[in-house]
Write a protein that holds these residues in place. Sequence first.
Motif, short mmCIF file in Angstrom:
data_model
loop_
_atom_site.label_atom_id
_atom_site.label_comp_id
_atom_site.label_asym_id
_atom_site.label_seq_id
_atom_site.Cartn_x
_atom_site.Cartn_y
_atom_site.Cartn_z
N PRO A 105 0.91 -1.18 -0.05
CA PRO A 105 0.02 -0.05 -0.08
C PRO A 105 0.98 1.25 0.01
N VAL A 106 1.46 1.51 -1.10
CA VAL A 106 2.66 2.73 -1.20
C VAL A 106 1.94 4.03 -1.25
N GLY A 107 0.68 4.09 -1.76
CA GLY A 107 0.05 5.57 -1.89
C GLY A 107 0.72 5.93 -3.40
N ASN A 108 1.27 7.33 -3.10
CA ASN A 108 1.96 7.66 -4.26
C ASN A 108 3.34 6.78 -4.53
N ALA A 109 3.55 6.56 -5.77
CA ALA A 109 4.88 5.96 -6.17
C ALA A 109 6.23 6.45 -5.50
N PRO A 110 6.68 5.62 -4.75
CA PRO A 110 8.12 6.01 -4.12
C PRO A 110 9.03 6.32 -5.05
N ARG A 111 9.92 7.50 -4.88
CA ARG A 111 10.82 7.71 -5.48
C ARG A 111 12.14 7.57 -5.07
N GLN A 112 12.28 7.37 -3.77
CA GLN A 112 13.44 7.11 -2.85
C GLN A 112 13.33 5.91 -2.26
N VAL A 113 14.05 4.69 -2.48
CA VAL A 113 13.67 3.25 -1.81
C VAL A 113 15.11 2.87 -1.17
N VAL A 114 15.30 2.04 -0.13
CA VAL A 114 16.40 1.52 0.30
C VAL A 114 15.88 -0.04 0.40
N ASP A 115 16.71 -0.74 -0.12
CA ASP A 115 16.65 -2.09 0.05
C ASP A 115 17.78 -2.90 1.05
N LEU A 116 17.17 -3.08 2.28
CA LEU A 116 18.22 -3.55 3.36
C LEU A 116 18.38 -5.08 2.92
N GLY A 117 19.71 -5.42 2.84
CA GLY A 117 20.01 -6.88 2.89
C GLY A 117 19.72 -7.27 1.43
N CYS A 118 20.19 -6.47 0.43
CA CYS A 118 19.90 -6.75 -0.98
C CYS A 118 20.31 -7.94 -1.66
N GLY A 119 21.25 -8.40 -1.09
CA GLY A 119 21.72 -9.88 -1.82
C GLY A 119 22.30 -9.36 -3.17
N THR A 120 21.74 -10.45 -4.27
CA THR A 120 22.33 -10.02 -5.53
C THR A 120 21.27 -9.45 -6.26
N TRP A 140 12.66 -1.63 1.99
CA TRP A 140 12.41 -2.96 1.71
C TRP A 140 13.43 -3.78 2.44
N ALA A 141 12.74 -4.88 2.96
CA ALA A 141 13.98 -5.88 3.86
C ALA A 141 13.41 -7.18 3.60
N SER A 142 13.92 -8.07 2.41
CA SER A 142 13.31 -9.28 2.18
C SER A 142 14.42 -10.29 2.78
N ALA A 143 13.92 -11.11 3.83
CA ALA A 143 14.72 -12.19 4.50
C ALA A 143 16.06 -11.74 5.07
N SER A 144 15.73 -10.48 5.67
CA SER A 144 17.21 -9.91 6.11
C SER A 144 16.81 -9.66 7.63
N MET A 145 15.56 -9.13 7.89
CA MET A 145 15.69 -8.80 9.44
C MET A 145 16.01 -9.85 10.29
#
Length: 289
Positions: free
Chosen positions: A45-60, A128-133
Amino acid sequence: MTHHPTPHAHEHRHEHRLDADQAEILDLDADVLAEHIASIIRWLPVGNAPRQVVDLGCGTGAGTLALLDRFPEAYVTAVDSSDAHLRRLREKASAQGVDDRVRTVLADLDTAWPDLGAPDLGAPDLVWASASMHHMADPVRTLRQVHDTLAPGGLFAVVELAGFPRFLPEDAPAQAPGLEERAHAASESHHATHVPHRGADWGPMLTAAGFTVEGERTVTVDIENARSQAVGRYALESLRRLRGTVTDALSPGDLAALDRLLDTESPHGVLHRTDLVVRTERTVWAARR
């Protein structure tokens, strides 16, 4: 004269091999489960499309590239503790023509914050934190830091494995029916000791950190008749990793059966099976600052 490598050189080679093995399975996971990752991002549910994103534990880069595809105006800061993973991510981004929208940051996630000496992550609209927390030494602190880093009204998406993938039918292999479930059960105690936050309910922790949890969803993956080459390699690498955690826990018969599955030359190995499936679950929490 015989050259004896220093302990440091040996450790470096070992870490490089581990990084390469991890990169392989991350790439396979991204390939096999690409549509499921995309569906999670579409659900946010992002609302307005995000412009600045951080991917924590981004892997490959599975999440990074999927986020860039979903949000074509966004820029992603991709954070990981593995330089090899970040190099692979940059290669993929370049191949897809989106490298100008990616900034990579080499940092341990437990110290990936400006007040701990890491580069500034800005004030992102989406983290965004996928399989990293679940790898965090102090996840409560990390949640508070993410909360304070987000722009007001920004969204934090936590994606966690609800279960590791299963690939074999329940009655397989013929010599040891149910082997895969026994192996996973044996690995549970290992992970309970070494990764205590795996399988946690992140909802209450997000709320305690000041977030408003706006949604929670479990995505069930059930791919039958999964005969692609990528699925075979994904099963092979996943079972290899599982083998490393259950050596002392399985019976000699089960270990022998598992090794037959891992034998890339054997007609009974997973690379040559035609009955593979992919079954797993991932749970996502969407939390607003």
